[in-house]
Design a protein around this motif. Structure first.
Motif, PDB file in Angstrom:
ATOM      1  N   ILE A 245       7.852 -10.787   6.044  1.00 55.90           N
ATOM      2  CA  ILE A 245       6.866 -11.326   5.102  1.00 55.90           C
ATOM      3  C   ILE A 245       7.169 -10.847   3.681  1.00 55.90           C
ATOM      4  O   ILE A 245       7.121 -11.627   2.718  1.00 55.90           O
ATOM      5  CB  ILE A 245       5.447 -10.921   5.529  1.00 55.90           C
ATOM      6  CG1 ILE A 245       5.059 -11.647   6.825  1.00 55.90           C
ATOM      7  CG2 ILE A 245       4.430 -11.230   4.426  1.00 55.90           C
ATOM      8  CD1 ILE A 245       3.753 -11.162   7.440  1.00 55.90           C
ATOM      9  N   ALA A 246       7.499  -9.554   3.536  1.00 53.53           N
ATOM     10  CA  ALA A 246       7.817  -9.009   2.216  1.00 53.53           C
ATOM     11  C   ALA A 246       9.076  -9.663   1.646  1.00 53.53           C
ATOM     12  O   ALA A 246       9.138  -9.980   0.447  1.00 53.53           O
ATOM     13  CB  ALA A 246       7.996  -7.495   2.308  1.00 53.53           C
ATOM     14  N   ALA A 247      10.081  -9.883   2.500  1.00 59.01           N
ATOM     15  CA  ALA A 247      11.311 -10.523   2.037  1.00 59.01           C
ATOM     16  C   ALA A 247      11.038 -11.958   1.593  1.00 59.01           C
ATOM     17  O   ALA A 247      11.580 -12.430   0.586  1.00 59.01           O
ATOM     18  CB  ALA A 247      12.355 -10.500   3.146  1.00 59.01           C
ATOM     19  N   GLY A 248      10.196 -12.676   2.318  1.00 59.25           N
ATOM     20  CA  GLY A 248       9.848 -14.032   1.925  1.00 59.25           C
ATOM     21  C   GLY A 248       9.126 -14.075   0.589  1.00 59.25           C
ATOM     22  O   GLY A 248       9.372 -14.955  -0.238  1.00 59.25           O
ATOM     23  N   ALA A 249       8.235 -13.117   0.364  1.00 58.29           N
ATOM     24  CA  ALA A 249       7.534 -13.047  -0.919  1.00 58.29           C
ATOM     25  C   ALA A 249       8.526 -12.812  -2.053  1.00 58.29           C
ATOM     26  O   ALA A 249       8.421 -13.421  -3.129  1.00 58.29           O
ATOM     27  CB  ALA A 249       6.478 -11.944  -0.878  1.00 58.29           C
ATOM     28  N   ALA A 250       9.501 -11.930  -1.824  1.00 62.81           N
ATOM     29  CA  ALA A 250      10.511 -11.656  -2.851  1.00 62.81           C
ATOM     30  C   ALA A 250      11.326 -12.904  -3.159  1.00 62.81           C
ATOM     31  O   ALA A 250      11.636 -13.187  -4.330  1.00 62.81           O
ATOM     32  CB  ALA A 250      11.414 -10.514  -2.400  1.00 62.81           C
ATOM     33  N   GLU A 251      11.673 -13.671  -2.135  1.00 62.12           N
ATOM     34  CA  GLU A 251      12.426 -14.908  -2.349  1.00 62.12           C
ATOM     35  C   GLU A 251      11.650 -15.888  -3.215  1.00 62.12           C
ATOM     36  O   GLU A 251      12.237 -16.643  -4.008  1.00 62.12           O
ATOM     37  CB  GLU A 251      12.750 -15.560  -1.002  1.00 62.12           C
ATOM     38  CG  GLU A 251      13.783 -14.814  -0.164  1.00 62.12           C
ATOM     39  CD  GLU A 251      13.953 -15.453   1.207  1.00 62.12           C
ATOM     40  OE1 GLU A 251      13.345 -16.528   1.452  1.00 62.12           O
ATOM     41  OE2 GLU A 251      14.672 -14.879   2.037  1.00 62.12           O
ATOM     42  N   ARG A 252      10.338 -15.894  -3.070  1.00 56.28           N
ATOM     43  CA  ARG A 252       9.490 -16.818  -3.838  1.00 56.28           C
ATOM     44  C   ARG A 252       9.100 -16.242  -5.196  1.00 56.28           C
ATOM     45  O   ARG A 252       8.376 -16.881  -5.959  1.00 56.28           O
ATOM     46  CB  ARG A 252       8.225 -17.145  -3.038  1.00 56.28           C
ATOM     47  CG  ARG A 252       8.484 -17.923  -1.752  1.00 56.28           C
ATOM     48  CD  ARG A 252       7.186 -18.364  -1.091  1.00 56.28           C
ATOM     49  NE  ARG A 252       6.376 -17.223  -0.672  1.00 56.28           N
ATOM     50  CZ  ARG A 252       6.487 -16.604   0.501  1.00 56.28           C
ATOM     51  NH1 ARG A 252       7.391 -17.026   1.386  1.00 56.28           N
ATOM     52  NH2 ARG A 252       5.706 -15.581   0.796  1.00 56.28           N
ATOM     53  N   GLY A 253       9.572 -15.026  -5.496  1.00 60.95           N
ATOM     54  CA  GLY A 253       9.244 -14.387  -6.764  1.00 60.95           C
ATOM     55  C   GLY A 253       7.817 -13.876  -6.827  1.00 60.95           C
ATOM     56  O   GLY A 253       7.257 -13.723  -7.916  1.00 60.95           O
ATOM     57  N   GLU A 254       7.234 -13.560  -5.664  1.00 60.87           N
ATOM     58  CA  GLU A 254       5.857 -13.084  -5.597  1.00 60.87           C
ATOM     59  C   GLU A 254       5.818 -11.570  -5.438  1.00 60.87           C
ATOM     60  O   GLU A 254       6.801 -10.952  -5.001  1.00 60.87           O
ATOM     61  CB  GLU A 254       5.136 -13.737  -4.409  1.00 60.87           C
ATOM     62  CG  GLU A 254       5.078 -15.259  -4.471  1.00 60.87           C
ATOM     63  CD  GLU A 254       4.569 -15.867  -3.172  1.00 60.87           C
ATOM     64  OE1 GLU A 254       4.459 -17.112  -3.129  1.00 60.87           O
ATOM     65  OE2 GLU A 254       4.318 -15.108  -2.211  1.00 60.87           O
ATOM     66  N   GLU A 255       4.684 -10.998  -5.774  1.00 63.30           N
ATOM     67  CA  GLU A 255       4.477  -9.576  -5.524  1.00 63.30           C
ATOM     68  C   GLU A 255       4.445  -9.329  -4.013  1.00 63.30           C
ATOM     69  O   GLU A 255       3.929 -10.171  -3.257  1.00 63.30           O
ATOM     70  CB  GLU A 255       3.163  -9.104  -6.136  1.00 63.30           C
ATOM     71  CG  GLU A 255       3.170  -9.059  -7.655  1.00 63.30           C
ATOM     72  CD  GLU A 255       4.136  -7.997  -8.175  1.00 63.30           C
ATOM     73  OE1 GLU A 255       4.174  -6.900  -7.587  1.00 63.30           O
ATOM     74  OE2 GLU A 255       4.849  -8.277  -9.151  1.00 63.30           O
ATOM     75  N   PRO A 256       4.998  -8.206  -3.564  1.00 65.77           N
ATOM     76  CA  PRO A 256       4.948  -7.935  -2.120  1.00 65.77           C
ATOM     77  C   PRO A 256       3.509  -7.766  -1.653  1.00 65.77           C
ATOM     78  O   PRO A 256       2.723  -7.066  -2.286  1.00 65.77           O
ATOM     79  CB  PRO A 256       5.742  -6.633  -1.971  1.00 65.77           C
ATOM     80  CG  PRO A 256       5.731  -6.015  -3.327  1.00 65.77           C
ATOM     81  CD  PRO A 256       5.697  -7.141  -4.306  1.00 65.77           C
ATOM     82  N   PRO A 257       3.133  -8.416  -0.557  1.00 66.28           N
ATOM     83  CA  PRO A 257       1.757  -8.304  -0.067  1.00 66.28           C
ATOM     84  C   PRO A 257       1.550  -6.992   0.674  1.00 66.28           C
ATOM     85  O   PRO A 257       2.513  -6.308   1.070  1.00 66.28           O
ATOM     86  CB  PRO A 257       1.640  -9.489   0.891  1.00 66.28           C
ATOM     87  CG  PRO A 257       3.037  -9.657   1.419  1.00 66.28           C
ATOM     88  CD  PRO A 257       3.953  -9.313   0.271  1.00 66.28           C
ATOM     89  N   GLU A 258       0.291  -6.653   0.872  1.00 64.94           N
ATOM     90  CA  GLU A 258      -0.021  -5.504   1.724  1.00 64.94           C
ATOM     91  C   GLU A 258       0.416  -5.831   3.156  1.00 64.94           C
ATOM     92  O   GLU A 258       0.256  -6.967   3.619  1.00 64.94           O
ATOM     93  CB  GLU A 258      -1.514  -5.216   1.711  1.00 64.94           C
ATOM     94  CG  GLU A 258      -2.022  -4.617   0.410  1.00 64.94           C
ATOM     95  CD  GLU A 258      -1.449  -3.226   0.178  1.00 64.94           C
ATOM     96  OE1 GLU A 258      -1.399  -2.433   1.148  1.00 64.94           O
ATOM     97  OE2 GLU A 258      -1.039  -2.947  -0.960  1.00 64.94           O
TER      98      GLU A 258
END
Length: 273
Positions: free
Chosen positions: A164-177
């Motif tokens: 989930i964290a890697a996917g957020a990084a790919e989308r340029g988003e802040e890492p979620p909790e």
């Protein structure tokens, strides 16, 4: 491997209750999912459609007794051991009868979710067989979705949160909790090192109790509801669909069927057989 957490869910789709030990019967842990809500047609009603149910805690008393706690009303004691009617109910593809004990409990829940529902108790859990495709003819289950016990592992959750964290990084988003294990509502949480090792298990011993692994657990929208805020999101289904999708479903945790009664304890050794 060892057990790090145990839980029961006295009323289907309400909050879990942590436990240091669980007595396991053929149809599941004592007091686990012996109660549920149904609509006027007798079909199961869950937090998938009504997230406020996750704000309710249910405190078991003796058999057929439960105290309800919620944010909208005073606590309510319910007793299904008297002369209550049996009504037809439906849990997904299972049709059976259950005890309907309390119009007051019906009103308590209906007010919470603004929808007419009835609270029912499974007075005789031998009424409901498991899916014979994945169990024996004599196997039984309470009001759980399909099987007596759900087991999840910490390594699998760590891997999922990494994805989930890697996917957020790919989308340029802040890492979620990181997601909490409560999203997945297991009875048994096992500390281990290998992500999704449980996919390969056919049998497992927990303490002195042996289980058959019926099948992996396909996951639904309930996992996307934060158990604290009740807000729906896209995870974990978005990420499970990327990494854990087959047969048109997404998968996390495994369903177990006990070979006999026994007691599980936090700290018990877990051995794949």
């Amino acid at each position: 491997m060892q057990v790090t957490h145990l839980s029961i869910y006295p009323i289907k789709s309400t909050q879990g209750r942590p436990a240091s030990s669980l007595a396991v019967e053929p149809w599941g842990p004592v007091d686990d999912r012996r109660w549920m809500l149904v609509g006027e047609d007798g079909a199961v009603v869950t937090a998938r459609a009504f997230p406020p149910l996750l704000s309710v805690t249910a405190e078991p008393g003796g058999p057929g007794q439960v105290r309800l706690h919620g944010p909208h009303a005073e606590p309510l004691d319910v007793d299904a051991t008297g002369d209550a009617e049996l009504i037809p109910v439906k849990v997904w593809r299972s049709e059976l009868k259950a005890t309907h004990p309390s119009p007051a409990a019906d009103r308590w829940f209906s007010t919470l979710i603004d929808h007419d529902v009835r609270l029912v108790w499974l007075d005789d859990p031998t009424r409901r067989p498991v899916d014979p495709e994945f169990g024996k003819l004599e196997d039984r289950v309470s009001f759980a979705d399909g099987y007596p016990v759900l087991l999840a592992t910490t390594a699998s959750l760590r891997q999922l949160n990494d994805w989930i964290a890697a996917g957020a990084a790919e989308r340029g988003e802040e890492p979620p909790e990181p997601l909490d294990m409560r999203r997945f509502r297991p009875n048994v949480v096992v500390e281990n090192d290998e992500p999704f090792a449980e996919d390969q298990w056919s049998r497992v011993r927990i303490g002195d109790v042996e289980f058959r692994v019926a099948k992996p657990c396909d996951r639904c929208v309930l996992t996307t509801i934060d158990p604290d805020t009740l807000v729906k999101g896209k995870e974990p289904l978005r990420t499970l669909a990327r990494y854990r999708r087959w047969d048109g479903k997404v998968w996390f945790a495994v369903s177990l069927i006990p070979d006999g009664p026994g007691t599980l304890n936090v700290g018990d050794a877990v051995t794949a057989l």
